[in-house]
Design an enzyme around this catalytic site. Structure first.
Site, PDB file in Angstrom:
ATOM      1  N   GLU A 284       2.482  -7.770   6.352  1.00 28.22           N
ATOM      2  CA  GLU A 284       3.797  -7.657   6.992  1.00 28.22           C
ATOM      3  C   GLU A 284       4.271  -6.222   6.860  1.00 28.22           C
ATOM      4  O   GLU A 284       4.064  -5.596   5.821  1.00 28.22           O
ATOM      5  CB  GLU A 284       4.811  -8.563   6.285  1.00 28.22           C
ATOM      6  CG  GLU A 284       4.774  -9.975   6.788  1.00 28.22           C
ATOM      7  CD  GLU A 284       5.315 -10.960   5.767  1.00 28.22           C
ATOM      8  OE1 GLU A 284       5.945 -10.527   4.786  1.00 28.22           O
ATOM      9  OE2 GLU A 284       5.081 -12.161   5.947  1.00 28.22           O
TER      10      GLU A 284
ATOM     11  N   ILE B   1       0.871  -1.182   0.000  1.00 29.81           N
ATOM     12  CA  ILE B   1       0.000   0.000   0.000  1.00 29.81           C
ATOM     13  C   ILE B   1       0.901   1.223   0.000  1.00 29.81           C
ATOM     14  O   ILE B   1       1.985   1.197   0.613  1.00 29.81           O
ATOM     15  CB  ILE B   1      -0.951  -0.009   1.226  1.00 29.81           C
ATOM     16  CG1 ILE B   1      -1.931   1.172   1.177  1.00 29.81           C
ATOM     17  CG2 ILE B   1      -0.184  -0.025   2.536  1.00 29.81           C
ATOM     18  CD1 ILE B   1      -3.066   1.075   2.200  1.00 29.81           C
TER      19      ILE B   1
ATOM     20  N   TYR C 202      -1.923   0.918  10.467  1.00 26.01           N
ATOM     21  CA  TYR C 202      -2.543  -0.397  10.642  1.00 26.01           C
ATOM     22  C   TYR C 202      -3.157  -0.531  12.048  1.00 26.01           C
ATOM     23  O   TYR C 202      -4.266  -1.029  12.190  1.00 26.01           O
ATOM     24  CB  TYR C 202      -1.525  -1.515  10.409  1.00 26.01           C
ATOM     25  CG  TYR C 202      -0.923  -1.505   9.023  1.00 26.01           C
ATOM     26  CD1 TYR C 202      -1.708  -1.259   7.893  1.00 26.01           C
ATOM     27  CD2 TYR C 202       0.443  -1.744   8.815  1.00 26.01           C
ATOM     28  CE1 TYR C 202      -1.151  -1.249   6.617  1.00 26.01           C
ATOM     29  CE2 TYR C 202       0.994  -1.736   7.548  1.00 26.01           C
ATOM     30  CZ  TYR C 202       0.195  -1.480   6.460  1.00 26.01           C
ATOM     31  OH  TYR C 202       0.742  -1.466   5.199  1.00 26.01           O
TER      32      TYR C 202
HETATM   33  C1  LIG Z   1       2.090   3.933   5.056  1.00 27.58           C
HETATM   34  C2  LIG Z   1       1.352   5.027   4.276  1.00 27.58           C
HETATM   35  C3  LIG Z   1       0.524   4.399   3.152  1.00 27.58           C
HETATM   36  C4  LIG Z   1       0.399   5.718   5.265  1.00 27.58           C
HETATM   37  O1  LIG Z   1      -0.268   6.766   4.585  1.00 27.58           O
HETATM   38  P1  LIG Z   1      -0.705   8.075   5.388  1.00 27.58           P
HETATM   39  O2  LIG Z   1      -1.488   8.940   4.487  1.00 27.58           O
HETATM   40  O3  LIG Z   1       0.517   8.647   6.032  1.00 27.58           O
HETATM   41  O4  LIG Z   1      -1.658   7.423   6.491  1.00 27.58           O
HETATM   42  P2  LIG Z   1      -2.375   8.130   7.717  1.00 27.58           P
HETATM   43  O5  LIG Z   1      -2.051   9.599   7.788  1.00 27.58           O
HETATM   44  O6  LIG Z   1      -3.813   7.782   7.664  1.00 27.58           O
HETATM   45  O7  LIG Z   1      -1.767   7.355   8.972  1.00 27.58           O
HETATM   46  C5  LIG Z   1      -0.416   7.397   9.278  1.00 27.58           C
HETATM   47  C6  LIG Z   1      -0.232   7.625  10.754  1.00 27.58           C
HETATM   48  O8  LIG Z   1       1.157   7.592  11.042  1.00 27.58           O
HETATM   49  C7  LIG Z   1       1.519   8.795  11.713  1.00 27.58           C
HETATM   50  N1  LIG Z   1       2.869   9.125  11.300  1.00 27.58           N
HETATM   51  C8  LIG Z   1       3.271   9.752  10.184  1.00 27.58           C
HETATM   52  N2  LIG Z   1       4.611   9.855  10.166  1.00 27.58           N
HETATM   53  C9  LIG Z   1       5.044   9.283  11.334  1.00 27.58           C
HETATM   54  C10 LIG Z   1       6.313   9.065  11.898  1.00 27.58           C
HETATM   55  N3  LIG Z   1       7.414   9.451  11.272  1.00 27.58           N
HETATM   56  N4  LIG Z   1       6.385   8.433  13.099  1.00 27.58           N
HETATM   57  C11 LIG Z   1       5.279   8.010  13.723  1.00 27.58           C
HETATM   58  N5  LIG Z   1       4.036   8.175  13.227  1.00 27.58           N
HETATM   59  C12 LIG Z   1       3.919   8.800  12.038  1.00 27.58           C
HETATM   60  C13 LIG Z   1       0.538   9.813  11.245  1.00 27.58           C
HETATM   61  O9  LIG Z   1       0.482  10.887  12.151  1.00 27.58           O
HETATM   62  C14 LIG Z   1      -0.735   8.987  11.201  1.00 27.58           C
HETATM   63  O10 LIG Z   1      -1.294   8.826  12.491  1.00 27.58           O
HETATM   64  P3  LIG Z   1      -2.514   9.768  12.958  1.00 27.58           P
HETATM   65  O11 LIG Z   1      -3.670   9.404  12.059  1.00 27.58           O
HETATM   66  O12 LIG Z   1      -2.718   9.371  14.377  1.00 27.58           O
HETATM   67  O13 LIG Z   1      -2.073  11.175  12.777  1.00 27.58           O
HETATM   68  C15 LIG Z   1       2.326   6.098   3.708  1.00 27.58           C
HETATM   69  O14 LIG Z   1       3.072   6.623   4.772  1.00 27.58           O
HETATM   70  C16 LIG Z   1       3.252   5.553   2.630  1.00 27.58           C
HETATM   71  O15 LIG Z   1       2.892   5.489   1.453  1.00 27.58           O
HETATM   72  N6  LIG Z   1       4.487   5.174   3.028  1.00 27.58           N
HETATM   73  C17 LIG Z   1       5.461   4.623   2.071  1.00 27.58           C
HETATM   74  C18 LIG Z   1       5.072   3.247   1.616  1.00 27.58           C
HETATM   75  C19 LIG Z   1       4.921   2.295   2.785  1.00 27.58           C
HETATM   76  O16 LIG Z   1       5.711   2.271   3.715  1.00 27.58           O
HETATM   77  N7  LIG Z   1       3.863   1.466   2.718  1.00 27.58           N
HETATM   78  C20 LIG Z   1       3.543   0.471   3.743  1.00 27.58           C
HETATM   79  C21 LIG Z   1       4.349  -0.763   3.556  1.00 27.58           C
HETATM   80  S1  LIG Z   1       3.913  -1.995   4.762  1.00 27.58           S
END
Ligand SMILES: CC(C)(COP(=O)(O)OP(=O)(O)OC[C@H]1O[C@@H](n2cnc3c(N)ncnc32)[C@H](O)[C@@H]1OP(=O)(O)O)[C@@H](O)C(=O)NCCC(=O)NCCS
Length: 128
Positions: free
Chosen positions: A89, A55, A101
């Site tokens: 995972e 994702i 998650y």
């Molecule tokens: C994982 C991913 C899809 C999440 O998307 P997103 O739009 O950031 O998702 P959300 O904002 O709904 O949720 C992320 C949460 O992590 C938190 N977060 C963001 N950066 C963070 C960090 N560096 N440390 C801790 N928490 C963090 C956010 O605050 C959020 O929590 P909240 O809703 O309580 O504020 C995105 O970060 C991504 O594309 N990452 C790169 C690809 C990846 O790692 N995919 C998953 C592989 S398993």
């Protein structure tokens, strides 16, 4: 569509980019793919279990609700097809993904030590 996905995947996973042909192979192997300009998710349903393969959300669009919306979409599809559990995972040091998650009902069920180039993988599950 697959070229756009290739570009978006490279942006989200610069160290492990997948090509359009990788996505085509995933589709051929029975995976489902949902992709928009800013996000994608790949999952597979086998009998009553499903797995989220990957994702990602474009960095400019993170924190906007796209990721939870995609997880809901996957869950609805899995339920519709008779699935009762979703597995995934995640790298132990991937805090944004783990937070995503956990907030969406996934729980830790195991660890694969040093699974990703020396980093542990956390195995997570959600019962639907
Ligand atoms: C994982 C991913 C899809 C999440 O998307 P997103 O739009 O950031 O998702 P959300 O904002 O709904 O949720 C992320 C949460 O992590 C938190 N977060 C963001 N950066 C963070 C960090 N560096 N440390 C801790 N928490 C963090 C956010 O605050 C959020 O929590 P909240 O809703 O309580 O504020 C995105 O970060 C991504 O594309 N990452 C790169 C690809 C990846 O790692 N995919 C998953 C592989 S398993």
């Amino acid at each position: 569509m697959l070229d756009t996905l290739e570009n978006l995947h490279r942006t989200c996973f610069p160290h492990k980019p997948w090509t359009a042909s990788d996505f085509a192979d995933l589709k051929k192997s029975g995976c489902d793919i949902m992709a928009s300009q800013n996000g994608f998710v790949v999952w597979r349903v086998v009998a009553d279990e499903a797995e989220i393969i990957t994702i990602g959300v474009h960095p400019d669009a993170r924190g906007t609700g796209i990721a939870p919306a995609m997880l809901t979409l996957v869950e609805n599809d899995v339920k519709k097809r008779g699935g009762t559990k979703i597995f995934l995972e995640v790298a132990a040091d991937n805090q944004p993904a783990r937070a995503l998650y956990e907030k969406n009902g996934y729980v830790n069920i195991g660890v694969r030590p040093k699974y990703y180039d020396g980093t542990d993988a956390i195995l997570m599950e959600k019962t639907l």
